[in-house]
Structure formats: structure tokens, C-alpha cells
Design an enzyme around this catalytic site. Structure first.
Site, PDB file in Angstrom:
ATOM      1  N   TYR A   9     -15.618 -46.940  51.015  1.00 52.49           N
ATOM      2  CA  TYR A   9     -15.213 -46.939  49.610  1.00 52.49           C
ATOM      3  C   TYR A   9     -15.553 -48.296  48.999  1.00 52.49           C
ATOM      4  CZ  TYR A   9     -11.972 -46.154  45.636  1.00 52.49           C
ATOM      5  OH  TYR A   9     -11.417 -45.987  44.397  1.00 52.49           O
ATOM      6  N   CYS A  10     -16.298 -48.291  47.864  1.00 49.17           N
ATOM      7  CA  CYS A  10     -16.601 -49.503  47.112  1.00 49.17           C
ATOM      8  C   CYS A  10     -17.291 -50.524  48.015  1.00 49.17           C
ATOM      9  CB  CYS A  10     -15.310 -50.037  46.483  1.00 49.17           C
ATOM     10  SG  CYS A  10     -15.547 -51.395  45.316  1.00 49.17           S
ATOM     11  N   LEU A  11     -16.749 -51.742  48.154  1.00 48.97           N
ATOM     12  CA  LEU A  11     -17.371 -52.738  49.022  1.00 48.97           C
ATOM     13  C   LEU A  11     -17.441 -52.246  50.461  1.00 48.97           C
ATOM     14  CD1 LEU A  11     -15.766 -56.121  47.859  1.00 48.97           C
ATOM     15  CD2 LEU A  11     -17.922 -55.129  47.177  1.00 48.97           C
TER      16      LEU A  11
END
Length: 585
Positions: free
Chosen positions: A316-318
Site C-alpha cells: 500500500y502506497c510507499l
């Protein structure tokens, strides 16, 4: 922390401790914004505007036309009533400050119309100036909007008809409540206490409740294995890599809104990484440490607990960006332990990173590095300030009017409580991430090395599932969509309505969510993002079932669930979920 220790991990050149201390002190005043970066942007814009007399004449003409139109509108409304005359300009769809009927009365209609016309003029004045660097143009335009929003008539008592009417009806009680709200918030900030309403939300009590055990831990992560909820499970476990800029329980929010709960109920064995909230002692942790002690150590633990099975990895994301780096490095080494790769709102190509790009250039990164050098990390306050600036109209000014003038407290919901449970970023890792990925885009431009060897996303051959969200200002969906151009494997892309967080946390039954999904085989022609929007049919509801079905298609037949942890030193259950790292301030 001594300077000797920090200098060992310094990523800058020509850095003098006195300069860095000065910059760190300035950063506390400017909210982390580099004065040099802002100054360069304004100088670039001002010089090019100064040598463009034709554009100056055009802007003067536009200003005169807008002033004339507003004057005529004001005179007609004063004479005949505002309801008989259409407004000069309509607010943008996302601007709801002037939607109430009270704003159509004289003279409030003229005030807000004048404000919107000024906003429109400033946008024209700061865009499409020939010769101005695109980044500088965006910065000047953005800061102009921030300054103008300060002077919005909705922010002040005598120019806000809604506020005046409420005050008259309540006899000023709203202002008294607002003063109490302001005093409470101020006291909480001074004392370092969480925002109002956080006391009703507790991790492990009404947040992050899916049963599980911490089965592995190191300096950087705890690994949680969740208890099975079905008699039979798919043989391939799911390993979730959240972003270290957030607490992991965004994906295990509470019963009925937990992606983890949903997956185990569908017959998946789920493992979740919980990142440690770093302190100054962790300033020397870099991207490689996050890859090795994070993903690779977690993967080893999962392989030990569920042996002889490939793993569905999701980031998720980074966490998704790091997972792509790890998957590319594994592909280069011939490591085929991944059954699939899933990325939620995660970017690999940073040429169009969204509005966060406003805060990222060489000058700004250097300024942030000096602030982190002094503290050893980027504080949660500095990150929160940047995100609030991106949506200052809603998160700062409208909130102040609502809570401090209207006297209305917004209820602290679960997602807001999670968002207020902030984290830090260690100096070295954040500097490497900003420079190598955000600034230089090294990964997709073939300059990112792992153990001295170049890695490439197109070396990955496992199938990919990628999710973008329509209102994402952190990882814009068209940027996430670029994985379709870069990957040389089958890619399934899902686009869901909602923002960076709310769009991902979309359980089945959500009344307002829709999504589009397209499966592209490696031999299929590329579908441009605008064509994707136009051609792919929209489906009602959550994208979660779509992902589960995709995982099931890439999994084996269900069998007996694995045991919790392994009877091996270091992988035995240590404590109940949610563990201790998530509770660290």
C-alpha cells in the site's frame, strides 16, 4: 545523537553543521518549506512576466472585464434582487463554501462572486507563462491559491451570512462553543495530547481487532499472522506491506471495515507487517534496510511458517513502491517465491507524482534533509502540515469556521482517528526515497541499484493487480496506471471512486462506491488511461471482491489452515495482535 553519527549517513555534499542548524531552525518557522525554493519559483515567474508586455496587457484587459462584469452584476442585484440575475461565475465543483442559499442575498453574493473572479484571474496570471519552469509555475499558482483562501469571505464573521444567521438564532452560543473548542485544541497542542475525540478510539480495543499473533519481530517490523476464520484456506498466504508513513491498521480498521477481516473470511491466510515508529536512534536506516529487514525478513518468516508455498504480496502506497523494488530485485536473482504482486495506490514512475510534487525539488529536499539531520527523522507534524496545505480550503479554513465560529465539532470517526495516529520517517531512508525515486525517478530510468546491480520492473514476471483511486492527491491514478506501460507481465488494473485512503478502505456494501477493472495480457495492446475511462464499464460496489476473485484464480485448491507461527526459534507466537510497535508514539 552526535554529529559524527549523522555525518556517517549524510547524503548531501558541502553540508556545514552551522548551515544545517540554521536551516533546521528556519524550518520550524516555515513549516518545513524552503524559502529558497519558494523564492526561486517567484523570481522565475516574475522575470518572465516582466518581459512579456503582451501577456501583461492581456491580464489588465481581463481584470478590467471582470471588474466591469462584477460592477454591472452588483448594480442589477441591488436594483432588482439577486435571484433575478445569474451569477458571473460558478464555484468549482469541489468548492462547497458558497452553496447555501444565504450567499445569494445582497451584498454577500457580490462579495463571494468577487472572490471567485479574483481566484480565476490569478489562475490565468500564473499559468501558461512562456519560459517559466513547470514546477515553478505550479508552486506560484498553488501558493497564490493558499493566500487567496485566507481572504475568502466565508472565513470572517461580517462577510459570512450563514455564520451571522446562526449567531443571531443562537444568541452567540455558537461563538462561545467555538471559543471553548479553540481553547481545547490549543491546550492539546501545547501539551502534546491527541486531538479531541481520540479518546473514544483505542488500538486493540475498537480498532485493529482481527485476531492474530505476532510471529516474528526485528528492529524494524513486527509480523502479524491472523487466525483463520474458515475450515479450509487457499495454500498461498497473503503478505501485506503497508506504508511506513502510516500505521498498518488502516487495513484492519474495525469489524466490517477491515480488509484483513474480509480476506480471512474468504479463506486466505494473511500476514501483516507492522512498522516500528522510528526515533532519532534509527536515523541511519535506509531504503535497503527497509527492503531487507522489512519485506525480505517478513517473506522469510512467511516461508518458514507456510513452507513450500509461493506468496501473494500486496503493498500500500510507499509499501507498494518498496514491494515493487523488492520484487524486481528478486526477479533479477531468480527468486520465484512470489505468486503475485498487488499494489494499492502505489507509484513506480514519479514523473507525475501529484500535488506533493509542489514540495519536492532540489532546494526543498536539501532543506528537509537539514531538518531531519538535526532531529534524526521527519516529524509527523511536518508531514501533516504538508498534507493539510494540499487541501487547506477544507482541512484548515473551512474547519476553523465550522469548529471555532459555528461551534460545531466534527465527530471523530475511525478513519480520522487512524489519520491522527501519526508516524515519523528516518533521515536516511526519507532522503534516499525523495532523491532516488521522487526527484531522479531512478527506478524506471534504470539507475536504481540493489547490491550493486541494476533492477528493473520489467524483470518481474508474476501477475500484477494494481488499484488507483479517482480522488487521490498523493498517488494520482494516472500515475499509478503507468504500471501498464512498464510491466512486461499480465496486469489487472482497478480504478475505484474515493481518495487515497477512503477509496482503498471500501468494504462490500459501501453505498457510494463504484469501480472499473481491466485485465491486460502481456501480449495485448496498451490502453491509454482516457480510453480506459471511456471504454471500461463501471461496476457498483467495492473492488475487494474483485481482488479476492483474482487472488483465488492465482491460487491452489483450499486445504487445512497452517499453524500459527512455526516451531522454530524466532518464529513462535510472541504476543497477541495488534502487537507493540503499532502502540509506540
Amino acid at each position: 545523537m552526535t554529529h559524527d553519527k549523522v555525518e556517517r549517513v549524510d547524503t548531501g555534499r558541502g553540508a556545514h553543521p552551522i548551515d544545517r542548524l540554521l536551516h533546521a531552525g528556519m524550518g520550524r518557522v516555515t513549516g518545513g518549506l524552503s524559502p529558497a525554493s519558494l523564492g526561486l519559483a517567484y523570481v522565475d515567474w516574475a522575470i518572465h512576466m516582466g518581459i512579456s508586455p503582451g501577456r501583461q496587457t492581456e491580464l489588465v484587459e481581463k481584470a478590467w472585464r471582470k471588474a466591469t462584469r462584477l460592477s454591472l452584476y452588483a448594480m442589477r442585484c441591488a436594483a432588482n434582487g439577486a435571484e433575478r440575475h445569474p451569477p458571473c461565475i460558478e464555484p468549482l465543483p469541489q468548492d462547497t463554501r458558497f452553496n447555501a442559499s444565504q450567499w445569494q442575498r445582497w451584498p454577500f453574493n457580490v462579495w463571494y462572486q468577487g472572490f471567485l473572479l479574483t481566484q480565476q484571474w490569478w489562475h490565468v496570471a500564473t499559468t501558461d507563462i512562456r519560459g517559466v519552469e513547470t514546477h515553478h509555475e505550479d508552486v506560484v499558482n498553488f501558493l497564490g491559491r493558499q493566500i487567496l483562501d485566507i481572504y475568502s469571505p466565508s472565513n470572517y464573521f461580517w462577510t459570512n451570512p450563514e455564520l451571522m444567521e446562526t449567531t443571531a438564532k443562537e444568541g452567540g452560543a455558537n461563538l462561545y462553543r467555538g471559543l471553548r473548542n479553540w481553547w481545547d485544541d490549543t491546550a492539546r497542542r501545547i501539551q502534546g495530547e491527541p486531538p479531541a475525540g481520540m479518546e473514544k478510539w483505542k488500538v486493540g480495543e475498537n480498532l485493529a481487532l482481527t485476531p492474530g499473533k505476532v510471529v516474528y519481530s526485528n528492529r524494524l517490523i513486527e509480523l502479524i499472522q491472523y487466525e483463520p476464520a474458515t475450515d479450509r484456506v487457499h495454500p498461498e498466504p497473503v503478505l501485506i506491506v503497508p506504508a511506513w508513513i502510516m500505521k498498518y491498521y488502516i487495513l484492519d480498521l474495525r469489524p466490517g471495515k477491515s480488509l484483513v477481516e474480509y480476506l480471512v473470511n474468504q479463506g486466505h491466510t494473511v500476514f501483516m507487517m507492522s512498522w516500528k515508529n522510528p526515533s532519532a536512534d534509527d536515523s541511519d536506516l535506509g531504503m535497503e534496510d527497509y527492503r531487507k529487514m522489512g519485506i525480505m525478513d517478513a517473506l522469510k518468516a512467511v516461508n518458514t511458517i507456510v513452507p513450500e508455498q509461493k506468496v501473494h504480496a500486496a503493498g500500500y502506497c510507499l509499501g507498494g513502491t518498496l514491494l515493487m523494488l523488492a520484487a524486481a530485485a528478486m526477479a533479477r536473482e531468480g527468486d520465484d517465491r512470489l505468486a503475485s504482486l498487488t499494489c494499492f495506490a502505489a507509484q513506480c514512475d514519479f514523473t507525475e507524482p501529484g500535488e506533493l510534487d509542489l514540495f519536492i525539488d532540489d532546494s526543498q529536499v536539501t532543506f528537509l534533509e537539514d531538518m531531519m539531520w538535526h532531529a534524526g527523522y521527519l516529524s509527523s507534524d511536518q508531514m501533516a502540515g504538508a498534507f493539510q496545505l494540499l487541501r487547506s480550503k477544507d482541512l484548515i479554513w473551512s474547519r476553523m469556521v465550522r469548529e471555532y465560529l459555528m461551534g460545531e465539532r466534527s465527530e471523530m470517526i475511525d478513519l480520522m482517528a487512524w489519520n491522527a495516529d501519526t508516524t515519523r520517517l528516518p533521515y536516511r531512508m526519507h532522503s534516499e526515497y525523495l532523491r532516488q525515486l521522487f526527484l531522479n525517478n531512478d527506478f524506471v530510468e534504470e539507475r536504481y541499484d540493489v547490491d550493486g546491480q541494476p533492477i528493473h520492473l520489467w524483470d518481474v514476471r508474476t501477475p500484477i493487480f494494481a488499484v488507483g483511486t479517482t480522488k487521490d492527491h498523493i498517488a494520482p491514478w494516472k500515475s499509478v496506471y503507468k504500471i501498464n506501460r512498464l510491466a512486461r507481465t499480465d496486469v489487472t488494473f482497478a480504478l475505484t471512486t474515493g481518495g487515497h485512503n477512503a477509496g482503498i478502505v471500501t468494504p462490500p456494501g459501501h453505498p457510494r462506491r463504484t469501480y472499473q477493472v481491466h485485465c491486460r495480457k502481456v501480449q495485448d495492446p496498451y490502453l491509454a488511461p482516457d480510453d480506459f475511462l471511456a471504454e471500461v464499464p463501471s461496476k457498483q460496489g467495492s473492488w475487494w471482491p474483485e481482488w479476492h476473485r483474482w487472488l483465488a484464480r492465482h491460487s491452489g485448491n483450499k486445504g487445512k489452515p497452517p499453524q500459527m507461527g512455526a516451531d522454530v526459534r524466532g518464529y513462535r507466537p510472541q504476543r497477541n495482535a495488534p502487537g507493540k510497535y503499532v502502540l509506540m508514539d
